[in-house]
Design an enzyme around this catalytic site. Structure first.
Site, PDB file in Angstrom:
ATOM      1  CE  LYS A   5     -43.834 -26.796   7.039  1.00  0.00           C
ATOM      2  NZ  LYS A   5     -43.702 -26.844   5.550  1.00  0.00           N
TER       3      LYS A   5
ATOM      4  CE1 TYR B 232     -47.061 -22.591   4.204  1.00  0.00           C
ATOM      5  CE2 TYR B 232     -48.667 -24.054   5.229  1.00  0.00           C
ATOM      6  CZ  TYR B 232     -47.359 -23.600   5.096  1.00  0.00           C
ATOM      7  OH  TYR B 232     -46.355 -24.152   5.864  1.00  0.00           O
TER       8      TYR B 232
ATOM      9  CD  GLU C 179     -45.729 -16.547   7.902  1.00  0.00           C
ATOM     10  OE1 GLU C 179     -44.846 -17.057   8.619  1.00  0.00           O
ATOM     11  OE2 GLU C 179     -45.725 -16.637   6.657  1.00  0.00           O
TER      12      GLU C 179
ATOM     13  CG  HIS D  72     -43.731 -22.048   7.926  1.00  0.00           C
ATOM     14  ND1 HIS D  72     -43.721 -21.721   6.592  1.00  0.00           N
ATOM     15  CD2 HIS D  72     -44.050 -20.898   8.590  1.00  0.00           C
ATOM     16  CE1 HIS D  72     -44.023 -20.435   6.464  1.00  0.00           C
ATOM     17  NE2 HIS D  72     -44.242 -19.917   7.656  1.00  0.00           N
TER      18      HIS D  72
ATOM     19  CG  ASN E 134     -40.614 -28.550   4.617  1.00  0.00           C
ATOM     20  OD1 ASN E 134     -41.630 -28.492   5.284  1.00  0.00           O
ATOM     21  ND2 ASN E 134     -40.210 -27.559   3.847  1.00  0.00           N
TER      22      ASN E 134
HETATM   23  P1  CMP Z   1     -42.985 -23.741   3.941  1.00  0.00           P
HETATM   24  O1  CMP Z   1     -41.788 -22.982   4.366  1.00  0.00           O
HETATM   25  O2  CMP Z   1     -43.944 -24.161   4.981  1.00  0.00           O
HETATM   26  O3  CMP Z   1     -43.780 -22.862   2.846  1.00  0.00           O
HETATM   27  C1  CMP Z   1     -44.511 -23.430   1.792  1.00  0.00           C
HETATM   28  C2  CMP Z   1     -44.379 -24.908   1.740  1.00  0.00           C
HETATM   29  O4  CMP Z   1     -44.780 -25.501   0.542  1.00  0.00           O
HETATM   30  C3  CMP Z   1     -42.929 -25.282   1.883  1.00  0.00           C
HETATM   31  O5  CMP Z   1     -42.496 -25.035   3.186  1.00  0.00           O
HETATM   32  C4  CMP Z   1     -42.951 -26.734   1.436  1.00  0.00           C
HETATM   33  O6  CMP Z   1     -43.196 -27.626   2.517  1.00  0.00           O
HETATM   34  C5  CMP Z   1     -44.124 -26.756   0.494  1.00  0.00           C
HETATM   35  N1  CMP Z   1     -43.643 -27.005  -0.856  1.00  0.00           N
HETATM   36  C6  CMP Z   1     -42.798 -26.262  -1.561  1.00  0.00           C
HETATM   37  N2  CMP Z   1     -42.579 -26.826  -2.771  1.00  0.00           N
HETATM   38  C7  CMP Z   1     -43.298 -27.967  -2.794  1.00  0.00           C
HETATM   39  C8  CMP Z   1     -43.484 -28.987  -3.753  1.00  0.00           C
HETATM   40  N3  CMP Z   1     -42.868 -28.950  -4.941  1.00  0.00           N
HETATM   41  N4  CMP Z   1     -44.306 -30.008  -3.439  1.00  0.00           N
HETATM   42  C9  CMP Z   1     -44.941 -30.047  -2.240  1.00  0.00           C
HETATM   43  N5  CMP Z   1     -44.797 -29.089  -1.290  1.00  0.00           N
HETATM   44  C10 CMP Z   1     -43.991 -28.068  -1.567  1.00  0.00           C
END
Ligand code: CMP
Length: 138
Positions: free
Chosen positions: A10, A50, A127, A116, A113
């Protein structure tokens, strides 16, 4: 059985210069890289990717972040690639991520984070095809 999964390094991890270290860890963990490219998504493209999260309160924040800079998209092959990649990534919330996982080492928050990964073989296929054409997969 050897299967494919889809991954994203990311914008937070690319901005911090951690994409090289993450790709090294992916190789060290035994994944074969079948597709890899650097992209910079528009917010519309991130919204399409998403779409399942469209009703979540963090959807705007998530798609704004995912279009905030370049990221690396990956097609990864390994035995049971989907769970193997999820284990290497660690829990979505880095505060809960296991020692040795990518999110433990490289992620700052649940929103930013670092990586993904697909949650099922079906979604991995969807995807991968969202970002890669057949010609871009080896
Ligand atoms: P990802 O695996 O990319 O799939 C969906 C993403 O939404 C997840 O990782 C997080 O980065 C994001 N996400 C999930 N919960 C929250 C939250 N409470 N606030 C902001 N982002 C979120």
């Amino acid at each position: 059985m050897s299967t494919l999964t889809f991954g994203i390094i990311k914008p937070d991890a690319v901005r911090a210069g951690n994409h090289g270290a993450i790709i090294q860890k992916i190789s060290d963990a035994g994944f074969k890289i079948r597709g890899l490219k650097l992209i910079h998504q528009t917010q519309k493209q991130a919204e399409g990717f998403y779409a399942v999260h469209a009703e979540r309160p963090f959807f705007g924040e998530l798609t704004e972040f995912m279009s905030s800079g370049p990221c690396v998209v990956l097609a990864l092959e390994k035995s049971d690639a989907v769970p193997a990649w999820r284990e290497l990534m660690g829990a979505t919330n880095p505060a809960e991520a296991a020692e040795g996982s990518l999110r433990k080492q490289f992620a700052a928050s649940i929103g930013e984070n670092a990586v993904h990964g697909s949650d099922s073989d079906e979604n991995a296929a969807i995807e991968i095809s969202y970002f890669f054409s057949k010609l871009e997969l080896v």
